[in-house]
Design a protein around this motif. Structure first.
Motif: not given
Length: 242
Positions: A208-233
């Protein structure tokens, strides 16, 4: 039913780097964010996680935390239900001039920490960790605040851990649990190509590549990260229930 989800922070990060994930995933997981303290090796950090969390669990690691997660899997593969690696790496420090350059760069920041404090380190270091558009935003200030909560002694311990990090190349091919590789598109520290290499090496992994994010992805794009982690879980949860 919720189950343990161990969220491993990276260099100079604390629970704040996973704050949104802890909130948004609390309905399906019991989120645990370990504090490594001043442990000085990746293997000691991994053992601390294994000693602190009983039984089996899912584990997600960001940056240095991803290296700790790989060491957890290496040490106790039967205890890891699922694995997520975010904006991280797997290789040891390079030999020769490249490795010495990395060491010198990290030690310069450590010297700055002892001379001028941790916020000075954040101001020097953090611009390269986020996309340009994140600068001068509340997210950027939150990252600086998080770094300031740390200490030079902790920084020194974690630098030692990174400079002596193990090579996890062999571990990748041995991973059998469902694995998510996630990376900010604009991550300059742990680029997309590195995660693609891990994706190819890890059986049963997704990318999963999150757009509009750098290294601090969990804070820069939390909504996208949350969705990816939810799907994974939920993918694994559904598989276990059938």
């Amino acid at each position: 039913m919720s189950f343990p989800l161990v969220l491993l922070p990276g260099l100079l990060c604390d629970r704040a780097v996973w704050a949104s994930q802890c909130d948004e995933l609390s309905d399906i997981a019991n989120c645990i964010v370990p504090n490594y303290g001043t442990l000085r090796t990746i293997s000691d950090m991994a053992q601390f996680v294994l000693d602190s969390v009983p039984g089996r669990f899912a584990v997600a690691g960001h940056s240095m935390g991803g290296r700790v997660a790989l060491e957890v899997v290496c040490a106790a593969p039967s205890r890891v239900i699922q694995l997520a690696l975010l904006d991280t790496g797997y290789e040891a420090r390079q030999d020769g001039s490249a490795g010495e350059e990395e060491k010198a760069s990290r030690l310069r920041l450590l010297d700055l920490a002892y001379r001028k404090g941790m916020r000075a380190v954040g101001i020097e270091w953090t611009p390269g960790m986020v996309r340009t558009e994140t600068l001068d935003t509340p997210v950027y200030q939150a990252i600086l605040d998080m770094i300031e909560r740390s200490s030079p002694d902790l920084f020194e311990a974690q630098i030692h851990a990174l400079l002596t990090r193990p090579d996890a190349t062999r571990v990748l091919s041995e991973i059998r649990c469902p694995t998510l590789l996630l990376c900010g598109r604009e991550d300059r520290w742990s680029p997309v190509a590195r995660h693609e290499a891990m994706h190819k090496a890890i059986e049963n992994s997704v990318m999963c590549v999150v757009e509009e994010a750098g290294h601090m992805v969990t804070m820069e794009q939390p909504v996208a990260v949350n969705a990816a982690l939810r799907d994974w879980l939920l993918t694994e949860s559904e598989g276990e229930s059938t």
